[in-house]
Design a protein around this motif. Structure first.
Motif, PDB file in Angstrom:
ATOM      1  N   GLU A   1      -8.072   2.546   9.161  1.00 40.72           N
ATOM      2  CA  GLU A   1      -8.576   1.201   8.909  1.00 40.72           C
ATOM      3  C   GLU A   1      -9.387   1.118   7.621  1.00 40.72           C
ATOM      4  OE1 GLU A   1     -10.072  -1.148  12.340  1.00 40.72           O
ATOM      5  OE2 GLU A   1     -11.920  -1.213  11.165  1.00 40.72           O
TER       6      GLU A   1
ATOM      7  N   CYS B   1       1.549  -0.507   9.615  1.00 39.78           N
ATOM      8  CA  CYS B   1       1.040   0.612   8.824  1.00 39.78           C
ATOM      9  C   CYS B   1       0.350   1.595   9.751  1.00 39.78           C
ATOM     10  CB  CYS B   1       0.018   0.124   7.808  1.00 39.78           C
ATOM     11  SG  CYS B   1       0.645  -1.036   6.617  1.00 39.78           S
TER      12      CYS B   1
ATOM     13  N   ILE C   1       0.882  -1.160   0.000  1.00 39.26           N
ATOM     14  CA  ILE C   1       0.000   0.000   0.000  1.00 39.26           C
ATOM     15  C   ILE C   1       0.923   1.214   0.000  1.00 39.26           C
ATOM     16  CG2 ILE C   1      -1.808   1.204   1.288  1.00 39.26           C
ATOM     17  CD1 ILE C   1      -2.404  -1.509   2.635  1.00 39.26           C
TER      18      ILE C   1
ATOM     19  N   TYR D   1      -7.154   0.755   4.631  1.00 37.99           N
ATOM     20  CA  TYR D   1      -6.580  -0.585   4.554  1.00 37.99           C
ATOM     21  C   TYR D   1      -7.610  -1.580   4.026  1.00 37.99           C
ATOM     22  CZ  TYR D   1      -4.842  -5.147   5.903  1.00 37.99           C
ATOM     23  OH  TYR D   1      -4.464  -6.458   5.879  1.00 37.99           O
TER      24      TYR D   1
ATOM     25  N   CYS E   1       2.119   2.584   3.173  1.00 36.00           N
ATOM     26  CA  CYS E   1       2.601   1.597   4.120  1.00 36.00           C
ATOM     27  C   CYS E   1       3.927   0.999   3.667  1.00 36.00           C
ATOM     28  CB  CYS E   1       1.564   0.476   4.215  1.00 36.00           C
ATOM     29  SG  CYS E   1       1.929  -0.778   5.430  1.00 36.00           S
TER      30      CYS E   1
END
Length: 183
Positions: free
Chosen positions: A68, A64, A55, A71, A58
């Motif tokens: 949330e 990370c 990501i 993600y 990240c």
């Protein structure tokens, strides 16, 4: 890794030789060796997965610090994962089993389903006592049972690689909820 295992063995042996109380009893120290020490991080399937699709916000390894919802938004849906890990003819049954086990919907990207009594987790309600062994055999060593890819991948392993009942085939692992998914 070998050094760590030898150290654990030596500490266990040395600790067992010295009594810790005035009685004749000997206490052996309990040393827990985490699963992560049994394999180099970069060689785990989870590390390879993280490295293959990082990501942007990240790092490839480690934690990370992203919200949330960002993600979860990058994750595939349950339907996509079931199509990836199961034969086309088994997809409808497995989506039905996931619904019966955890109320999962095909477009879900994450499951917070945890049985308060047994601790069974995720779309396919994997039992914590069996997770480490089964996730290792399925190629998901080090993954948490709530991770969607691991949850579905281990379900696929159970469906295709376990001894099964002749009547329910690979689905016999989820036999207790059969009255729901047989409909």
């Amino acid at each position: 890794m070998v050094t760590k295992l030898l150290l654990v063995g030596v500490l266990g042996f040395v600790g067992s030789c010295y009594p810790t109380s005035s009685t004749d009893r000997v206490q052996v120290p309990v040393i827990t060796v985490p699963t992560s020490t049994t394999m180099v991080w970069e060689e785990t399937n989870y590390a390879k997965h993280v490295a293959s699709k990082p990501i942007e916000e990240c790092p490839a390894y480690g934690s990370c610090d992203i919200p949330e919802h960002i993600y979860i938004a990058h994750l595939p849906t349950l339907r996509e994962l079931v199509r990836e890990y199961f034969k086309p003819e088994d997809v409808p049954l497995m989506l039905r089993i996931a619904f019966c086990e955890s109320s999962a919907k095909p477009d879900d990207k994450w499951s917070e389903a945890i049985n308060p009594k047994s601790g069974a987790t995720g779309w396919f309600q994997h039992m914590p006592d069996w997770w480490e062994e089964r996730s290792f055999k399925a190629g998901f060593s080090g993954w948490h049972s709530t991770e969607p890819r691991a949850n579905v991948g281990v379900a696929s392993y159970l469906f295709y690689n376990r001894d099964s009942n002749k009547r329910w085939g690979g689905a016999s692992h989820w036999y207790p909820s059969r009255t729901c998914w047989e409909e």
